[in-house]
Design a protein around this motif. Structure first.
Motif, PDB file in Angstrom:
ATOM      1  N   ASP A  24      16.545  -5.354   6.463  1.00 51.47           N
ATOM      2  CA  ASP A  24      15.341  -6.736   6.956  1.00 51.47           C
ATOM      3  C   ASP A  24      15.348  -7.388   5.074  1.00 51.47           C
ATOM      4  N   VAL A  25      16.520  -8.681   5.256  1.00 45.07           N
ATOM      5  CA  VAL A  25      16.592  -9.491   4.271  1.00 45.07           C
ATOM      6  C   VAL A  25      15.526  -9.741   3.889  1.00 45.07           C
ATOM      7  N   VAL A  26      15.213 -10.138   2.279  1.00 46.63           N
ATOM      8  CA  VAL A  26      13.987 -10.856   2.016  1.00 46.63           C
ATOM      9  C   VAL A  26      14.406 -12.154   1.034  1.00 46.63           C
ATOM     10  N   PRO A  27      14.609 -13.421   1.796  1.00 45.41           N
ATOM     11  CA  PRO A  27      15.333 -13.715   0.237  1.00 45.41           C
ATOM     12  C   PRO A  27      14.640 -14.446  -0.467  1.00 45.41           C
ATOM     13  N   LEU A  28      14.458 -15.138  -1.500  1.00 47.90           N
ATOM     14  CA  LEU A  28      14.747 -15.175  -3.269  1.00 47.90           C
ATOM     15  C   LEU A  28      14.636 -16.678  -3.017  1.00 47.90           C
ATOM     16  N   CYS A  29      13.991 -17.175  -3.801  1.00 53.01           N
ATOM     17  CA  CYS A  29      13.956 -18.947  -3.165  1.00 53.01           C
ATOM     18  C   CYS A  29      14.522 -19.415  -4.415  1.00 53.01           C
ATOM     19  N   VAL A  58      17.521 -26.909 -11.928  1.00 56.75           N
ATOM     20  CA  VAL A  58      17.558 -26.013 -11.571  1.00 56.75           C
ATOM     21  C   VAL A  58      17.318 -25.076 -11.465  1.00 56.75           C
ATOM     22  N   THR A  59      15.927 -23.766 -11.122  1.00 57.77           N
ATOM     23  CA  THR A  59      15.762 -22.381 -11.157  1.00 57.77           C
ATOM     24  C   THR A  59      15.488 -22.116 -10.277  1.00 57.77           C
ATOM     25  N   THR A  60      14.471 -21.004 -10.183  1.00 55.39           N
ATOM     26  CA  THR A  60      14.610 -19.392  -8.809  1.00 55.39           C
ATOM     27  C   THR A  60      12.589 -19.216  -8.988  1.00 55.39           C
ATOM     28  N   SER A  61      12.666 -18.540  -8.237  1.00 54.26           N
ATOM     29  CA  SER A  61      12.009 -18.287  -7.941  1.00 54.26           C
ATOM     30  C   SER A  61      11.547 -16.449  -6.637  1.00 54.26           C
ATOM     31  N   ARG A  62      10.533 -16.113  -7.507  1.00 51.90           N
ATOM     32  CA  ARG A  62      10.827 -14.497  -6.579  1.00 51.90           C
ATOM     33  C   ARG A  62       9.824 -14.866  -4.992  1.00 51.90           C
TER      34      ARG A  62
END
Length: 279
Positions: A24-29, A58-62
């Motif tokens: 099961d792969v949970v995506p980051l954002c 552009v940035t990322t979040s958990r």
């Protein structure tokens, strides 16, 4: 399998491997402007490269802890006795912390592992754990398989500029400015879960040649799996992979692929990376 596997989208596993082991792969954002997009679902590496070239923020979040909680509930519903949840370095993301929070209320035992890795360095840890789980291994045996693979795995990479790592807070501003002022092409590596400078090279061609030599030295005569990652640099990645194929005698699996949107958001277009993972 008695022990189910959960990971996150920065492992960059193939669809075939995910299906074969039931991972099961949970995506980051990824956040582009004011849009929040799930990696591998709503946004591609090309979207990120294009946005960065246009200087869109552009940035990322958990992931939200609930995304992990849902994955753990799904594993229980499928009949698993336990879950091993393996994630990118906690030094680079809050993903590990989110998984820990979700594990507290899971309906079955969950072991959350900070692999201190990212990309296929993480992916190879997940695959080692999955193979052990498929063979009927206990939760301790599955965790040990992942930790053993992580202990021997290294990642080295070249970036065209340190600016994107500076913007994302993954490398200090002073170091990034110094690299730009000196026109240095940096080689970096993963050390203790952090992105650390390795060497400074004056031209991109020399940097890529040095990346090749470092990978060959790291592999030695051992049996190793290799991954060559890139962002918007496919031709360079293919050429590098072919040279490594010719020069590493103990080469097993050779994976060539573009990094996902999350890692791409921090390194920028032009990335070339090599993961060396002894079997």
């Amino acid at each position: 399998m008695p022990v189910a596997l959960v990971t996150d989208s920065t492992a960059y596993l193939s669809d075939e491997a995910v299906t074969r082991y039931g991972i099961d792969v949970v995506p980051l954002c990824v956040v582009i402007g004011d849009q929040v997009l799930a990696e591998g679902v709503d946004v591609s590496p090309g979207d990120v490269a294009e946005a960065m070239q246009r200087r869109v923020h552009v940035t990322t979040s958990r992931p939200n802890p609930e995304a992990f909680a849902a994955a753990y509930r799904t594993a229980a519903a499928r009949g698993a006795d336990a879950v091993v949840s393996l994630h990118l370095s906690a030094e680079l993301s809050g993903t590990y912390e989110a998984a820990l929070l979700a594990a507290e209320d899971a309906p079955l035992p969950v072991r959350v592992l900070d692999t201190r890795m990212v990309g296929m360095a993480l992916g190879y840890c997940v695959l080692a754990a999955a193979a052990t789980a498929q063979a009927g291994g206990t939760i301790d045996e599955v965790v040990n398989a992942a930790e053993k693979r992580a202990a021997g795995t290294t990642g080295f990479f070249y970036v065209d500029t340190l600016e994107y790592l500076r913007r994302g807070g993954r490398i200090g501003a002073a170091r990034a400015m110094l690299g730009s002022a000196l026109a240095v092409k940096p080689l970096l590596h993963l050390a203790d879960g952090r992105i650390q400078p390795l060497e400074k090279v004056r031209t991109s061609s020399r940097a890529i040649a040095r990346l090749e030599e470092i990978a060959i030295q790291q592999a030695g005569s051992a049996e190793v799996d290799l991954a060559v990652h890139h962002l918007a640099a496919e031709q360079g990645a293919l050429l590098l992979a072919e040279r490594l194929r010719e020069r590493i005698p103990g080469l097993g699996e050779l994976h060539v692929g573009e990094v996902g949107a999350v890692i791409g958001a921090h390194v920028g277009p032009g990335l070339l990376a090599v993961v060396v993972s002894p079997r």
